[in-house]
Motif scaffolding. Structure first.
Motif, PDB file in Angstrom:
ATOM      1  N   ILE A  17       0.841  -1.180   0.000  1.00 26.49           N
ATOM      2  CA  ILE A  17       0.000   0.000   0.000  1.00 26.49           C
ATOM      3  C   ILE A  17       0.887   1.245   0.000  1.00 26.49           C
ATOM      4  O   ILE A  17       1.932   1.282   0.660  1.00 26.49           O
ATOM      5  N   THR A  18       0.456   2.267  -0.720  1.00 27.93           N
ATOM      6  CA  THR A  18       1.260   3.481  -0.890  1.00 27.93           C
ATOM      7  C   THR A  18       1.670   4.103   0.428  1.00 27.93           C
ATOM      8  O   THR A  18       2.839   4.514   0.594  1.00 27.93           O
ATOM      9  N   ASP A  19       0.753   4.173   1.392  1.00 26.22           N
ATOM     10  CA  ASP A  19       1.077   4.866   2.642  1.00 26.22           C
ATOM     11  C   ASP A  19       1.740   3.961   3.680  1.00 26.22           C
ATOM     12  O   ASP A  19       1.851   4.326   4.852  1.00 26.22           O
ATOM     13  N   SER A  20       2.191   2.781   3.280  1.00 30.47           N
ATOM     14  CA  SER A  20       2.957   1.936   4.195  1.00 30.47           C
ATOM     15  C   SER A  20       4.257   2.642   4.568  1.00 30.47           C
ATOM     16  O   SER A  20       4.785   3.458   3.801  1.00 30.47           O
ATOM     17  N   ARG A  21       4.783   2.316   5.738  1.00 30.89           N
ATOM     18  CA  ARG A  21       6.005   2.944   6.224  1.00 30.89           C
ATOM     19  C   ARG A  21       7.085   1.883   6.400  1.00 30.89           C
ATOM     20  O   ARG A  21       6.962   0.996   7.237  1.00 30.89           O
ATOM     21  N   PHE A  22       8.125   1.992   5.594  1.00 28.44           N
ATOM     22  CA  PHE A  22       9.226   1.042   5.613  1.00 28.44           C
ATOM     23  C   PHE A  22      10.451   1.680   6.281  1.00 28.44           C
ATOM     24  O   PHE A  22      10.659   2.888   6.185  1.00 28.44           O
ATOM     25  N   SER A  23      11.271   0.842   6.911  1.00 32.95           N
ATOM     26  CA  SER A  23      12.555   1.318   7.426  1.00 32.95           C
ATOM     27  C   SER A  23      13.460   0.131   7.699  1.00 32.95           C
ATOM     28  O   SER A  23      13.020  -0.884   8.247  1.00 32.95           O
ATOM     29  N   LEU A  24      14.718   0.252   7.280  1.00 35.04           N
ATOM     30  CA  LEU A  24      15.750  -0.723   7.625  1.00 35.04           C
ATOM     31  C   LEU A  24      16.490  -0.143   8.824  1.00 35.04           C
ATOM     32  O   LEU A  24      17.491   0.556   8.691  1.00 35.04           O
ATOM     33  N   SER A  25      15.968  -0.442   9.995  1.00 40.50           N
ATOM     34  CA  SER A  25      16.296   0.311  11.209  1.00 40.50           C
ATOM     35  C   SER A  25      17.377  -0.316  12.082  1.00 40.50           C
ATOM     36  O   SER A  25      17.637   0.164  13.183  1.00 40.50           O
ATOM     37  N   GLU A  26      18.032  -1.366  11.613  1.00 39.69           N
ATOM     38  CA  GLU A  26      18.957  -2.106  12.472  1.00 39.69           C
ATOM     39  C   GLU A  26      20.084  -1.252  13.038  1.00 39.69           C
ATOM     40  O   GLU A  26      20.440  -1.377  14.223  1.00 39.69           O
ATOM     41  N   ASN A  65      18.866  -9.490  -3.316  1.00 36.99           N
ATOM     42  CA  ASN A  65      18.212 -10.045  -4.502  1.00 36.99           C
ATOM     43  C   ASN A  65      17.176  -9.084  -5.078  1.00 36.99           C
ATOM     44  O   ASN A  65      16.767  -9.226  -6.224  1.00 36.99           O
ATOM     45  N   LYS A  66      16.752  -8.118  -4.274  1.00 34.31           N
ATOM     46  CA  LYS A  66      15.705  -7.190  -4.690  1.00 34.31           C
ATOM     47  C   LYS A  66      16.252  -5.804  -5.031  1.00 34.31           C
ATOM     48  O   LYS A  66      15.788  -5.160  -5.969  1.00 34.31           O
ATOM     49  N   LEU A  67      17.208  -5.329  -4.229  1.00 32.73           N
ATOM     50  CA  LEU A  67      17.667  -3.941  -4.319  1.00 32.73           C
ATOM     51  C   LEU A  67      19.082  -3.855  -4.877  1.00 32.73           C
ATOM     52  O   LEU A  67      19.902  -4.754  -4.667  1.00 32.73           O
ATOM     53  N   HIS A  68      19.359  -2.737  -5.554  1.00 28.74           N
ATOM     54  CA  HIS A  68      20.726  -2.444  -5.965  1.00 28.74           C
ATOM     55  C   HIS A  68      21.573  -2.247  -4.704  1.00 28.74           C
ATOM     56  O   HIS A  68      21.120  -1.696  -3.703  1.00 28.74           O
ATOM     57  N   THR A  69      22.810  -2.699  -4.764  1.00 26.49           N
ATOM     58  CA  THR A  69      23.682  -2.660  -3.583  1.00 26.49           C
ATOM     59  C   THR A  69      23.793  -1.266  -2.984  1.00 26.49           C
ATOM     60  O   THR A  69      23.675  -1.088  -1.762  1.00 26.49           O
ATOM     61  N   SER A  70      24.020  -0.262  -3.816  1.00 22.92           N
ATOM     62  CA  SER A  70      24.204   1.088  -3.286  1.00 22.92           C
ATOM     63  C   SER A  70      22.910   1.633  -2.675  1.00 22.92           C
ATOM     64  O   SER A  70      22.942   2.375  -1.685  1.00 22.92           O
ATOM     65  N   THR A  71      21.767   1.262  -3.252  1.00 20.10           N
ATOM     66  CA  THR A  71      20.484   1.675  -2.680  1.00 20.10           C
ATOM     67  C   THR A  71      20.300   1.049  -1.310  1.00 20.10           C
ATOM     68  O   THR A  71      19.887   1.720  -0.352  1.00 20.10           O
ATOM     69  N   TYR A  72      20.612  -0.223  -1.211  1.00 22.12           N
ATOM     70  CA  TYR A  72      20.472  -0.936   0.059  1.00 22.12           C
ATOM     71  C   TYR A  72      21.403  -0.342   1.118  1.00 22.12           C
ATOM     72  O   TYR A  72      21.000  -0.138   2.266  1.00 22.12           O
ATOM     73  N   LYS A  73      22.624  -0.037   0.731  1.00 25.92           N
ATOM     74  CA  LYS A  73      23.560   0.568   1.683  1.00 25.92           C
ATOM     75  C   LYS A  73      23.026   1.889   2.226  1.00 25.92           C
ATOM     76  O   LYS A  73      23.096   2.162   3.427  1.00 25.92           O
ATOM     77  N   GLU A  74      22.500   2.726   1.337  1.00 28.35           N
ATOM     78  CA  GLU A  74      21.990   4.027   1.774  1.00 28.35           C
ATOM     79  C   GLU A  74      20.850   3.864   2.773  1.00 28.35           C
ATOM     80  O   GLU A  74      20.780   4.561   3.793  1.00 28.35           O
ATOM     81  N   LEU A  75      19.964   2.917   2.519  1.00 30.15           N
ATOM     82  CA  LEU A  75      18.832   2.689   3.420  1.00 30.15           C
ATOM     83  C   LEU A  75      19.290   2.094   4.752  1.00 30.15           C
ATOM     84  O   LEU A  75      18.742   2.415   5.811  1.00 30.15           O
ATOM     85  N   ILE A  76      20.301   1.242   4.707  1.00 32.44           N
ATOM     86  CA  ILE A  76      20.847   0.649   5.936  1.00 32.44           C
ATOM     87  C   ILE A  76      21.600   1.700   6.750  1.00 32.44           C
ATOM     88  O   ILE A  76      21.423   1.826   7.972  1.00 32.44           O
ATOM     89  N   PHE A  77      22.438   2.468   6.094  1.00 31.92           N
ATOM     90  CA  PHE A  77      23.299   3.416   6.819  1.00 31.92           C
ATOM     91  C   PHE A  77      22.483   4.551   7.445  1.00 31.92           C
ATOM     92  O   PHE A  77      22.838   5.062   8.508  1.00 31.92           O
ATOM     93  N   THR A  78      21.395   4.951   6.791  1.00 32.43           N
ATOM     94  CA  THR A  78      20.594   6.066   7.313  1.00 32.43           C
ATOM     95  C   THR A  78      19.405   5.614   8.151  1.00 32.43           C
ATOM     96  O   THR A  78      18.925   6.366   9.003  1.00 32.43           O
ATOM     97  N   ALA A  79      18.910   4.399   7.899  1.00 32.41           N
ATOM     98  CA  ALA A  79      17.706   3.875   8.560  1.00 32.41           C
ATOM     99  C   ALA A  79      16.503   4.791   8.359  1.00 32.41           C
ATOM    100  O   ALA A  79      15.561   4.775   9.140  1.00 32.41           O
ATOM    101  N   ARG A  80      16.522   5.590   7.309  1.00 28.43           N
ATOM    102  CA  ARG A  80      15.436   6.543   7.084  1.00 28.43           C
ATOM    103  C   ARG A  80      14.174   5.810   6.637  1.00 28.43           C
ATOM    104  O   ARG A  80      14.239   4.756   5.993  1.00 28.43           O
ATOM    105  N   PRO A  81      13.006   6.362   6.960  1.00 28.24           N
ATOM    106  CA  PRO A  81      11.753   5.752   6.501  1.00 28.24           C
ATOM    107  C   PRO A  81      11.497   6.042   5.026  1.00 28.24           C
ATOM    108  O   PRO A  81      11.963   7.046   4.491  1.00 28.24           O
ATOM    109  N   PHE A  82      10.743   5.158   4.383  1.00 28.43           N
ATOM    110  CA  PHE A  82      10.319   5.396   3.002  1.00 28.43           C
ATOM    111  C   PHE A  82       8.944   4.760   2.816  1.00 28.43           C
ATOM    112  O   PHE A  82       8.531   3.885   3.584  1.00 28.43           O
TER     113      PHE A  82
END
Length: 261
Positions: free
Chosen positions: A128-137, A153-170
């Protein structure tokens, strides 16, 4: 069908709907829930009356990651107990990913940490569009260990790194754009309509051709050392869960304050 406490199962028309059933905890993963999911997948592995498994969450969220009270208590375990505990997470994701069934994840509400890994272990994912995701570890002083093979297997490596390093919501739109979701929808009724059409289309495929196609795609998508690295992950997670940084991360989150780092 076996009775469960932390999941609910509905089976009809070659499709099993697996509902995560800890709504009061936003379906956070704990040992009991994961063991029940593993038992279910083992039970239906050779059941020709189940070709598709749809994983959903009861309540406000799909899955808010690992139960932090469970993770926090890992500091009290012996090294052997901690490693066994961590291994359960690895088995959980691996069982879903390696299932011969076509597994479809349906995301809504909060999807944090391991909830993303659960989606990534699925073959097809809608949300759903308004779902809230975060890689918060990293906000908890942890490493996103057990989910990383499946997220990559799903995300480009650099995209995954950015989401992991920042833990920002999307949100769901970004989750679709980066490849975590196959497609997102404005409302659940639109998603359900699409899911019904998808299942009807897949019923036209040969059952064994689906199994063989999934196996081939997964085999070709795995680097040569995938299995070896997956085996090392429990030890990586067991080690990091008992560090001072992780202990502080758990306590700070549960106390609703900023960690002291």
């Amino acid at each position: 069908m076996t009775s469960y406490t932390n999941i609910e199962i509905e089976i009809a028309n070659y499709t099993a709907i697996l509902w995560l059933n800890r709504p009061d905890r936003h379906n956070a993963l704990n040992p009991d829930l994961m063991q029940e999911v593993i038992r279910f997948f083992e039970k239906v592995e050779d059941d020709s009356n189940v070709r598709f498994v749809v994983i959903r969450g009861l309540g406000k969220s799909f899955c808010a990651g690992a139960d932090l009270n469970w993770m926090k208590n890992s500091a009290k375990l012996s090294p052997e107990e901690n490693l066994n505990d961590s291994s359960l997470l690895t088995s959980f994701f691996s069982t879903i990913y390696q299932s011969s069934k076509v597994v479809i994840g349906i995301a809504h509400g909060n999807i944090f940490g391991g909830g993303n890994g659960l989606l990534a272990a699925c073959d097809i994912v809608y949300g759903i569009t308004d779902s809230r995701f975060s890689l918060s570890e990293t906000r908890l002083g942890l490493i996103a260990a057990t989910i990383t093979p499946y997220m990559l297997n799903k995300l480009h490596t650099s995209t995954y790194k950015e989401l992991i390093f920042t833990a920002r919501p999307f949100d769901g739109n970004e989750a679709e754009r980066i490849g975590l979701l196959n497609k997102c929808f404005e409302a659940m009724d639109q998603l359900d309509e699409h899911l019904t059409a998808l299942l009807e289309l897949m019923l036209k495929a040969g059952p064994q051709s689906l199994i063989g196609s999934k196996r081939l795609i997964n085999d070709l998508n795995n680097p040569a050392k995938f299995a070896e690295i997956v085996q090392q992950i429990p030890q990586i997670l067991a080690n990091v869960r008992v560090t001072d940084e992780a202990k502080e991360g758990f306590v700070a989150f549960l106390e609703k304050r900023k960690p002291k780092w």
